[in-house]
Design a protein around this motif. Structure first.
Motif, PDB file in Angstrom:
ATOM      1  N   SER A  55       0.844  -1.191   0.000  1.00 41.40           N
ATOM      2  CA  SER A  55       0.000   0.000   0.000  1.00 41.40           C
ATOM      3  C   SER A  55       0.879   1.240   0.000  1.00 41.40           C
ATOM      4  CB  SER A  55      -0.935   0.002   1.208  1.00 41.40           C
ATOM      5  OG  SER A  55      -0.194  -0.044   2.404  1.00 41.40           O
ATOM      6  N   THR A  56       0.267   2.329  -0.414  1.00 36.25           N
ATOM      7  CA  THR A  56       0.961   3.602  -0.486  1.00 36.25           C
ATOM      8  C   THR A  56       0.669   4.386   0.785  1.00 36.25           C
ATOM      9  OG1 THR A  56       0.687   3.589  -2.869  1.00 36.25           O
ATOM     10  CG2 THR A  56       1.201   5.701  -1.860  1.00 36.25           C
ATOM     11  N   HIS A  57       1.699   5.000   1.327  1.00 37.01           N
ATOM     12  CA  HIS A  57       1.550   5.787   2.550  1.00 37.01           C
ATOM     13  C   HIS A  57       2.128   7.179   2.353  1.00 37.01           C
ATOM     14  CE1 HIS A  57       0.302   2.383   5.069  1.00 37.01           C
ATOM     15  NE2 HIS A  57       1.083   1.682   4.270  1.00 37.01           N
ATOM     16  N   LEU A  58       1.556   8.132   3.023  1.00 35.11           N
ATOM     17  CA  LEU A  58       2.053   9.498   3.014  1.00 35.11           C
ATOM     18  C   LEU A  58       3.266   9.568   3.935  1.00 35.11           C
ATOM     19  CD1 LEU A  58       0.998  12.120   1.718  1.00 35.11           C
ATOM     20  CD2 LEU A  58      -0.174  12.608   3.854  1.00 35.11           C
ATOM     21  N   THR A  59       4.344  10.187   3.480  1.00 34.52           N
ATOM     22  CA  THR A  59       5.524  10.318   4.338  1.00 34.52           C
ATOM     23  C   THR A  59       5.266  11.362   5.417  1.00 34.52           C
ATOM     24  OG1 THR A  59       6.553  12.074   3.035  1.00 34.52           O
ATOM     25  CG2 THR A  59       7.059   9.782   2.393  1.00 34.52           C
ATOM     26  N   ILE A  60       6.044  11.310   6.463  1.00 36.95           N
ATOM     27  CA  ILE A  60       5.901  12.294   7.544  1.00 36.95           C
ATOM     28  C   ILE A  60       6.225  13.693   7.027  1.00 36.95           C
ATOM     29  CG2 ILE A  60       8.218  12.004   8.492  1.00 36.95           C
ATOM     30  CD1 ILE A  60       5.018  12.571  10.525  1.00 36.95           C
ATOM     31  N   ASP A  61       7.182  13.801   6.118  1.00 36.00           N
ATOM     32  CA  ASP A  61       7.509  15.113   5.544  1.00 36.00           C
ATOM     33  C   ASP A  61       6.334  15.661   4.747  1.00 36.00           C
ATOM     34  OD1 ASP A  61      10.045  15.140   6.654  1.00 36.00           O
ATOM     35  OD2 ASP A  61      11.014  14.342   4.849  1.00 36.00           O
ATOM     36  N   ALA A  62       5.711  14.818   3.939  1.00 35.92           N
ATOM     37  CA  ALA A  62       4.558  15.257   3.151  1.00 35.92           C
ATOM     38  C   ALA A  62       3.391  15.619   4.068  1.00 35.92           C
ATOM     39  CB  ALA A  62       4.153  14.168   2.162  1.00 35.92           C
ATOM     40  N   GLN A 152      -5.608  11.219  -1.807  1.00 32.85           N
ATOM     41  CA  GLN A 152      -5.696  10.017  -2.625  1.00 32.85           C
ATOM     42  C   GLN A 152      -4.423   9.793  -3.432  1.00 32.85           C
ATOM     43  OE1 GLN A 152      -9.110  10.816  -5.070  1.00 32.85           O
ATOM     44  NE2 GLN A 152     -10.556  10.295  -3.455  1.00 32.85           N
ATOM     45  N   ALA A 153      -4.158   8.534  -3.706  1.00 36.32           N
ATOM     46  CA  ALA A 153      -3.105   8.123  -4.639  1.00 36.32           C
ATOM     47  C   ALA A 153      -3.748   7.103  -5.560  1.00 36.32           C
ATOM     48  CB  ALA A 153      -1.916   7.524  -3.901  1.00 36.32           C
ATOM     49  N   SER A 154      -3.785   7.389  -6.831  1.00 35.78           N
ATOM     50  CA  SER A 154      -4.442   6.526  -7.821  1.00 35.78           C
ATOM     51  C   SER A 154      -5.894   6.247  -7.444  1.00 35.78           C
ATOM     52  CB  SER A 154      -3.680   5.210  -7.972  1.00 35.78           C
ATOM     53  OG  SER A 154      -2.354   5.458  -8.367  1.00 35.78           O
ATOM     54  N   GLY A 155      -6.576   7.248  -6.904  1.00 38.97           N
ATOM     55  CA  GLY A 155      -7.985   7.124  -6.556  1.00 38.97           C
ATOM     56  C   GLY A 155      -8.266   6.461  -5.223  1.00 38.97           C
ATOM     57  N   ALA A 156      -7.245   5.916  -4.581  1.00 37.36           N
ATOM     58  CA  ALA A 156      -7.430   5.242  -3.296  1.00 37.36           C
ATOM     59  C   ALA A 156      -7.029   6.177  -2.150  1.00 37.36           C
ATOM     60  CB  ALA A 156      -6.582   3.973  -3.233  1.00 37.36           C
ATOM     61  N   LEU A 171     -15.330  26.763   5.697  1.00 39.52           N
ATOM     62  CA  LEU A 171     -13.976  27.318   5.804  1.00 39.52           C
ATOM     63  C   LEU A 171     -12.983  26.236   6.219  1.00 39.52           C
ATOM     64  CD1 LEU A 171     -14.515  30.824   7.468  1.00 39.52           C
ATOM     65  CD2 LEU A 171     -13.655  30.346   5.162  1.00 39.52           C
ATOM     66  N   ASP A 172     -13.369  25.422   7.205  1.00 42.84           N
ATOM     67  CA  ASP A 172     -12.490  24.331   7.637  1.00 42.84           C
ATOM     68  C   ASP A 172     -12.128  23.446   6.449  1.00 42.84           C
ATOM     69  OD1 ASP A 172     -12.432  25.055  10.343  1.00 42.84           O
ATOM     70  OD2 ASP A 172     -14.077  23.707  10.896  1.00 42.84           O
ATOM     71  N   GLU A 173     -13.135  23.103   5.658  1.00 41.19           N
ATOM     72  CA  GLU A 173     -12.893  22.218   4.523  1.00 41.19           C
ATOM     73  C   GLU A 173     -12.051  22.891   3.436  1.00 41.19           C
ATOM     74  OE1 GLU A 173     -15.645  19.345   1.846  1.00 41.19           O
ATOM     75  OE2 GLU A 173     -15.827  19.292   4.032  1.00 41.19           O
ATOM     76  N   LYS A 174     -12.257  24.164   3.251  1.00 44.39           N
ATOM     77  CA  LYS A 174     -11.451  24.937   2.293  1.00 44.39           C
ATOM     78  C   LYS A 174      -9.965  24.856   2.677  1.00 44.39           C
ATOM     79  CE  LYS A 174     -10.772  29.750   0.860  1.00 44.39           C
ATOM     80  NZ  LYS A 174     -11.294  31.133   1.037  1.00 44.39           N
ATOM     81  N   PHE A 175      -9.683  24.962   3.971  1.00 42.67           N
ATOM     82  CA  PHE A 175      -8.292  24.915   4.436  1.00 42.67           C
ATOM     83  C   PHE A 175      -7.737  23.491   4.338  1.00 42.67           C
ATOM     84  CE2 PHE A 175     -10.021  28.437   7.325  1.00 42.67           C
ATOM     85  CZ  PHE A 175      -9.855  29.406   6.345  1.00 42.67           C
ATOM     86  N   ALA A 176      -8.582  22.493   4.608  1.00 38.11           N
ATOM     87  CA  ALA A 176      -8.151  21.094   4.467  1.00 38.11           C
ATOM     88  C   ALA A 176      -7.794  20.806   3.013  1.00 38.11           C
ATOM     89  CB  ALA A 176      -9.244  20.146   4.949  1.00 38.11           C
ATOM     90  N   LYS A 177      -8.603  21.303   2.091  1.00 39.94           N
ATOM     91  CA  LYS A 177      -8.328  21.106   0.662  1.00 39.94           C
ATOM     92  C   LYS A 177      -7.050  21.814   0.249  1.00 39.94           C
ATOM     93  CE  LYS A 177     -13.034  20.086  -0.742  1.00 39.94           C
ATOM     94  NZ  LYS A 177     -14.220  20.508  -1.490  1.00 39.94           N
ATOM     95  N   ALA A 178      -6.752  22.949   0.886  1.00 38.11           N
ATOM     96  CA  ALA A 178      -5.480  23.638   0.588  1.00 38.11           C
ATOM     97  C   ALA A 178      -4.305  22.733   0.970  1.00 38.11           C
ATOM     98  CB  ALA A 178      -5.407  24.964   1.341  1.00 38.11           C
ATOM     99  N   GLY A 179      -4.448  21.998   2.048  1.00 36.71           N
ATOM    100  CA  GLY A 179      -3.414  21.042   2.446  1.00 36.71           C
ATOM    101  C   GLY A 179      -3.276  19.912   1.444  1.00 36.71           C
ATOM    102  N   VAL A 180      -4.417  19.390   0.989  1.00 43.56           N
ATOM    103  CA  VAL A 180      -4.402  18.320  -0.018  1.00 43.56           C
ATOM    104  C   VAL A 180      -3.783  18.824  -1.310  1.00 43.56           C
ATOM    105  CG1 VAL A 180      -5.833  16.804  -1.455  1.00 43.56           C
ATOM    106  CG2 VAL A 180      -6.391  17.105   0.964  1.00 43.56           C
ATOM    107  N   ASP A 181      -4.203  20.014  -1.738  1.00 42.42           N
ATOM    108  CA  ASP A 181      -3.690  20.583  -3.002  1.00 42.42           C
ATOM    109  C   ASP A 181      -2.185  20.830  -2.944  1.00 42.42           C
ATOM    110  OD1 ASP A 181      -6.273  20.498  -3.954  1.00 42.42           O
ATOM    111  OD2 ASP A 181      -6.651  22.647  -3.667  1.00 42.42           O
ATOM    112  N   SER A 182      -1.666  21.131  -1.765  1.00 41.58           N
ATOM    113  CA  SER A 182      -0.223  21.391  -1.649  1.00 41.58           C
ATOM    114  C   SER A 182       0.615  20.147  -1.953  1.00 41.58           C
ATOM    115  CB  SER A 182       0.125  21.906  -0.251  1.00 41.58           C
ATOM    116  OG  SER A 182       0.068  20.853   0.700  1.00 41.58           O
ATOM    117  N   LEU A 183       0.018  18.985  -1.826  1.00 42.09           N
ATOM    118  CA  LEU A 183       0.736  17.734  -2.093  1.00 42.09           C
ATOM    119  C   LEU A 183       0.954  17.498  -3.590  1.00 42.09           C
ATOM    120  CD1 LEU A 183      -1.051  15.493   0.538  1.00 42.09           C
ATOM    121  CD2 LEU A 183       1.315  16.347   0.622  1.00 42.09           C
ATOM    122  N   ALA A 184       0.137  18.161  -4.413  1.00 45.71           N
ATOM    123  CA  ALA A 184       0.252  17.987  -5.857  1.00 45.71           C
ATOM    124  C   ALA A 184       1.345  18.875  -6.462  1.00 45.71           C
ATOM    125  CB  ALA A 184      -1.088  18.301  -6.518  1.00 45.71           C
ATOM    126  N   LYS A 185       1.868  19.773  -5.663  1.00 46.98           N
ATOM    127  CA  LYS A 185       2.878  20.718  -6.181  1.00 46.98           C
ATOM    128  C   LYS A 185       4.248  20.110  -6.187  1.00 46.98           C
ATOM    129  CE  LYS A 185       0.209  24.639  -4.677  1.00 46.98           C
ATOM    130  NZ  LYS A 185       0.083  25.768  -3.825  1.00 46.98           N
TER     131      LYS A 185
END
Length: 185
Positions: A55-62, A152-156, A171-185
């Protein structure tokens, strides 16, 4: 009496030296055989064995970067929030409590992150499902309020980011999505 004391002291010293020598020999013997024994007792899993999965895991740095991105997005708008990132199994990887965030926000952020990753959906979408299935809210560790987003990674789902403390879940969700979006950069 002096002779008896000398004999007892000598005997104790001889026993201590003998035990030390035995311990050193045992330690060096087990050190020289341990790697071989371990290598033989742990078989390597075949690459295509149907009994194993990866399985794929998010690193602590990410996770740390995503949490900081969410917190930064909230601070830019003057909001005092807590951000939590959990792994696929719901284990907390990172929690950042912003300056002035309320005490309830810590647990709420973790529960929103857990809920988002568990259902692989934003918690605002899941909150809407409570009308059809009100018992969902009874599942331990979940919180069906807007503010959680899956990573998500490959939809999972591989992680969840939860934010709590802003005056609205949107607003909470907007900020959470900003965190998710930062991973794509």
């Amino acid at each position: 009496m002096q002779t008896r004391t000398r004999v007892l002291t000598g005997t104790a010293l001889a026993l201590a030296l003998g035990a030390g020598t035995f311990g050193a020999v045992s330690a060096s013997a087990s050190a020289s055989t341990a790697p071989t024994a371990r290598a033989e007792s742990v078989p390597a899993a075949p690459a295509k064995d149907k009994n194993f999965t990866t399985s794929t895991h998010l690193t602590i740095d990410a996770a740390s970067s995503a949490a900081q991105a969410a917190l930064d997005a909230a601070e830019k708008e003057g909001q005092k929030v807590t951000v939590a990132v959990v792994d696929r199994n719901g284990n907390t990887l990172v929690t950042l409590r912003g300056d002035g965030a309320g005490p309830q926000s810590y647990e709420s952020a973790e529960r929103k992150a857990f809920t988002a990753v568990s259902w692989n959906a934003p918690t605002s979408v899941l909150a809407g499902r409570l009308a059809q299935a009100p018992n969902l809210k009874d599942i331990p560790g979940t919180l069906f309020l807007a503010g959680g987003a899956p990573v998500q990674a490959s939809g999972a789902p591989v992680a969840g980011i939860g934010v709590a403390g802003a005056p609205s879940g949107d607003l909470d969700e907007k900020f959470a999505k900003a965190g998710v979006d930062s991973l794509a950069k």
